[in-house]
Design an enzyme around this catalytic site. Sequence first.
Site, short mmCIF file in Angstrom:
data_model
loop_
_atom_site.label_atom_id
_atom_site.label_comp_id
_atom_site.label_asym_id
_atom_site.label_seq_id
_atom_site.Cartn_x
_atom_site.Cartn_y
_atom_site.Cartn_z
N ASP A 141 1.01 -1.27 -0.07
CA ASP A 141 0.16 0.01 -0.03
C ASP A 141 0.88 1.28 0.17
O ASP A 141 1.71 1.21 0.76
CB ASP A 141 -0.87 0.00 1.33
CG ASP A 141 -1.81 1.14 1.05
OD1 ASP A 141 -2.63 1.27 0.23
OD2 ASP A 141 -1.75 1.97 2.09
N THR A 142 0.59 2.26 -0.94
CA THR A 142 1.33 3.51 -0.88
C THR A 142 0.66 4.64 -0.60
O THR A 142 -0.59 4.75 -1.15
CB THR A 142 1.96 3.70 -2.39
OG1 THR A 142 2.86 2.42 -2.86
CG2 THR A 142 2.66 4.67 -2.61
#
Length: 193
Positions: free
Chosen positions: A72-73
Site C-alpha cells: 500500500d502506498t
Amino acid sequence: MNTYELILASGSPRRKELLARAGYIFRIIVSDTEEDLPSHAEPAEIAMRNASLKAKAVASMCSPSELVIGADTIVAIDGVLFGKPRDEEEAHSMLEALSGRTHQVITGVCLMGKDVYQPFSETTDVTFRKLSPDEIDAYVKTGEPLDKAGAYGIQGKGGALVDHIDGDYDNVVGLPVDELARHLSQLGVSTNA
C-alpha cells in the site's frame, strides 16, 4: 530452490511490472480490501496495516507453500495523508498542495504465509517543482492522477512535475524492490534471473 511460490495481492500494473523486472515469478490475486487513511496514526503504520490487510485477505485463499506480498502506498505532507483522489477536483487540490514542496511517499509491504508475517515500510522524499495552475489542469486532464496515491505517477507524465527525489525511486512507483528482495532472500526466495 525457492521455498515459496509468490502471490502478489495487487492489481497495480506498476507493482506487477516492478516485481517482474526484478526477476521474480509470481501469480496475482487481487485483494478487495479497502484502504483506510485514519488521521491518528503514523503514515508508515497506516501503510503497513493496509498492506497487511490486503495480504491477509489473499493469504486466506492460499496454500502453505505460497507467500503473499501485500503493498500500500500513501503520500504525506504536513501530517496530511493522500491516497488516490476520488475525482479530478481532489486530484487538483492534492497537486496544488504538493507544488514547490517536499513530501514523503511511504509504501508499506507485508509478506504473509504459513508461519510468516513480515511487515515493513520504505519512505522516499519527493520534491515537486513549482507548478502553475495551467500545468496542474493539463496534467489532471490526462486522467493519469486518478488511480495514483498523491495524484501523480512519477513513472508517467507526472515525472515532469518532480524536481528531485531522495531515496528509492521504485518505492515512489509503488514497490520498494531492493528492500523487498532482502526480505525475500532471507525467506529463501530468489529471482529467476
